[in-house]
Design a protein around this motif. Structure first.
Motif, short mmCIF file in Angstrom:
data_model
loop_
_atom_site.label_atom_id
_atom_site.label_comp_id
_atom_site.label_asym_id
_atom_site.label_seq_id
_atom_site.Cartn_x
_atom_site.Cartn_y
_atom_site.Cartn_z
N THR A 3 -3.99 15.89 0.37
CA THR A 3 -2.49 16.26 -0.22
C THR A 3 -2.05 15.61 -1.22
N GLU A 4 -0.98 15.80 -1.85
CA GLU A 4 -0.35 15.30 -3.00
C GLU A 4 0.17 13.83 -2.56
N PRO A 5 0.07 12.99 -3.46
CA PRO A 5 0.73 11.63 -2.93
C PRO A 5 2.11 11.52 -2.77
N ASP A 6 2.78 10.90 -1.78
CA ASP A 6 4.00 10.99 -1.43
C ASP A 6 4.78 9.55 -1.65
N ALA A 7 5.67 9.62 -2.74
CA ALA A 7 6.38 8.47 -3.37
C ALA A 7 7.03 7.55 -2.19
N ALA A 8 7.26 8.14 -1.30
CA ALA A 8 7.94 7.39 -0.01
C ALA A 8 6.80 6.56 0.82
N ASN A 9 5.67 6.46 0.28
CA ASN A 9 4.37 5.91 1.09
C ASN A 9 3.96 4.94 -0.06
N ILE A 10 3.71 3.66 0.46
CA ILE A 10 2.87 2.56 -0.32
C ILE A 10 1.21 3.05 0.07
N VAL A 11 1.01 3.12 1.18
CA VAL A 11 -0.55 3.52 1.64
C VAL A 11 -0.45 4.91 2.09
N GLU A 12 -1.50 5.62 1.87
CA GLU A 12 -1.72 7.07 2.34
C GLU A 12 -3.46 6.92 2.75
N PRO A 24 -19.67 4.78 14.10
CA PRO A 24 -18.63 4.87 13.22
C PRO A 24 -17.63 3.50 13.56
N ALA A 25 -17.13 2.89 12.60
CA ALA A 25 -16.29 1.52 12.84
C ALA A 25 -14.84 2.33 12.86
N ILE A 26 -14.51 3.11 11.99
CA ILE A 26 -13.31 4.17 11.86
C ILE A 26 -13.92 5.43 11.77
N ASN A 27 -12.95 6.47 12.63
CA ASN A 27 -13.41 7.79 12.42
C ASN A 27 -12.39 8.82 12.44
N GLY A 28 -12.26 9.14 11.05
CA GLY A 28 -11.45 10.29 10.71
C GLY A 28 -9.90 10.09 10.79
N ILE A 29 -9.43 8.54 10.32
CA ILE A 29 -8.21 8.11 10.53
C ILE A 29 -7.26 8.69 9.21
N SER A 30 -6.19 9.25 9.77
CA SER A 30 -5.07 9.56 8.98
C SER A 30 -3.81 8.78 9.25
N LEU A 31 -3.31 8.22 7.95
CA LEU A 31 -1.94 7.52 8.36
C LEU A 31 -1.14 7.02 6.94
N ASN A 32 -0.02 6.80 7.09
CA ASN A 32 0.96 6.39 6.06
C ASN A 32 1.68 5.20 6.41
N GLY A 58 -9.82 -2.54 -0.22
CA GLY A 58 -10.86 -2.18 -1.03
C GLY A 58 -12.18 -3.08 -1.13
N LEU A 59 -12.34 -3.85 0.16
CA LEU A 59 -13.52 -4.52 0.43
C LEU A 59 -14.56 -3.64 1.10
N GLU A 60 -14.34 -2.73 1.76
CA GLU A 60 -15.26 -1.71 2.23
C GLU A 60 -15.04 -0.28 1.75
N LYS A 61 -16.04 0.40 1.30
CA LYS A 61 -15.78 1.66 0.93
C LYS A 61 -15.79 2.71 1.82
N PRO A 62 -15.01 3.73 2.03
CA PRO A 62 -15.36 4.64 3.17
C PRO A 62 -16.23 5.68 2.97
N ASN A 63 -17.14 6.01 3.96
CA ASN A 63 -17.87 7.11 3.82
C ASN A 63 -17.41 8.46 3.55
N SER A 64 -16.21 8.73 3.96
CA SER A 64 -15.56 9.84 3.74
C SER A 64 -13.92 9.72 3.70
N GLY A 65 -13.24 10.66 3.09
CA GLY A 65 -11.49 10.37 3.09
C GLY A 65 -11.22 10.00 1.90
N SER A 66 -9.71 9.93 2.04
CA SER A 66 -8.90 9.52 0.81
C SER A 66 -8.14 8.31 1.09
N ILE A 67 -8.15 7.30 0.30
CA ILE A 67 -7.11 6.15 0.38
C ILE A 67 -6.58 6.15 -0.92
N ARG A 68 -5.10 6.01 -0.62
CA ARG A 68 -4.40 5.93 -2.11
C ARG A 68 -3.42 4.66 -1.73
#
Length: 350
Positions: A3-12, A24-32, A58-68
């Motif tokens: 999805t497009e970045p949301d200016a109301a969110n610091i982290v996505e 999996p240490a974390i598995n398919g997590i989505s949060l803002n 940024g100390l760990e790189k995810p295997n998949s997904g997006s972090i903004r």
């Protein structure tokens, strides 16, 4: 498709997974994390909290997904590309991580020195931060001369040195006594209000969430088990993990009464009623008697206020001699509470 970045969110985070081998240490997590909010993330040991926070900074790189972070995708950045992003993210640690050979003012100034800020600018900023955490008189001291709470205040000051947009707090109060914990949480809340700073709080203590967070996410085995505003999750926990974590804060039936409970119908029923929000603001006992003619006696319980909303657990004693009247009372309580349960029966006065 992301999805497009949301200016109301610091982290996505969008469908983020991090595996160690095939686990999996974390598995398919989505949060803002919304700008200006305090978001609490809680879970037991091994739930994925530490891996999640290491992915966000940024100390760990995810295997998949997006972090903004502030709209910028960081998942595939190199170490050098991550540096300006990390300056926007302050970090507070459980064990303070202060440099023992440096004075307090030098500890706070270190990130500014690394960033190339001039000495006079560093000195001014350090003085501002020491005032903010109420330790202006400790500038020339060394970490060994400070208490645990003072060290954590300095850790917070250092994390704020570069004026970050986001503060990550990783079990920041776990090594502190209850009184000191309260003072650190009050400091974080004041900083959130005064500076409009966004805080992501990692903890395993529900009481920390209750005192400071606006919203809570419960992690279990690397996945989100439950999330919502703090008062609603505390009042109506749906996930077994949340219910278990809340047990330490939820009133329990006194042992002397619990040991007398029987499943066989006897003189009186012992009823647990969980109540919150508007329902908790009404005169429950008077309304119950008016609607059903049944009188309930309070055995035990407590009321709390979270985010200006009342939340309570009450244990009531109601006569079971007339089963139709008891049923009417239970039906009324069920309709006017978050949860009502007959725990058992007792003979005589409980």
């Amino acid at each position: 498709m992301p999805t497009e970045p949301d200016a109301a969110n610091i982290v996505e985070l969008e469908n983020v997974s991090r595996f160690f081998g095939t686990t999996p240490a974390i598995n398919g997590i989505s949060l803002n994390v919304k700008r200006g909010e305090i978001l609490g993330i809680i879970g037991r040991s091994g739930a994925g909290k530490s891996t999640l926070i290491r992915c966000i900074n940024g100390l760990e790189k995810p295997n998949s997904g997006s972090i903004r972070i502030e709209g910028r995708e960081i998942s595939n950045l190199t170490e050098s590309q991550l540096q300006p992003v990390r300056r926007r993210v302050g970090m507070v640690f459980q064990h303070f991580n202060l440099l023992s050979a440096k004075t307090i003012e030098d500890n706070i100034a270190l990130p500014l020195k690394i960033a190339g800020q001039k000495p006079e600018q560093r000195k001014k900023r350090v003085a501002e931060l020491l005032d903010l955490v109420d330790l202006a008189d400790k500038a020339k001291h060394y970490p060994s001369q400070l208490s645990g709470g003072q060290k954590q205040r300095i850790g917070i000051a250092r994390a704020l040195a570069a004026e970050p947009a986001l503060l990550l707090s990783d079990e920041a109060t776990s090594a502190l006594d209850p009184e000191t914990t309260q003072s650190i949480l009050e400091l974080l809340k004041n900083i959130n209000k005064q500076l409009g700073l966004t805080i992501l709080l990692i903890t395993h203590e529900m009481d920390v969430i209750r005192r400071i967070a606006d919203r809570v996410i419960v992690l279990d085995k690397g996945e989100i088990a439950e999330q919502g505003s703090v008062w609603q999750v505390f009042a109506r926990p749906s996930a077994p993990t949340t219910q278990s974590l809340l047990q330490v804060l939820t009133p329990q039936l006194p042992e002397a009464i619990a040991n007398r409970l029987s499943s066989h119908v006897q003189d009186d029923a012992v009823v647990r009623v969980k109540i919150s929000g508007e329902a908790a603001k009404r005169p429950l006992f008077n309304d119950l008697t008016y609607a059903t003619g049944v009188t309930a006696h309070l055995l035990h319980g407590s009321m709390d206020t979270i985010q200006n909303q009342p939340i309570g657990t009450l244990f009531l004693q109601i006569s079971a001699k007339d089963q139709s009247r008891l049923k009417a009372a239970i039906d009324y309580l069920t309709q006017n509470s978050d949860a009502t349960e007959v725990l058992g029966y007792v003979s005589g006065d409980a």
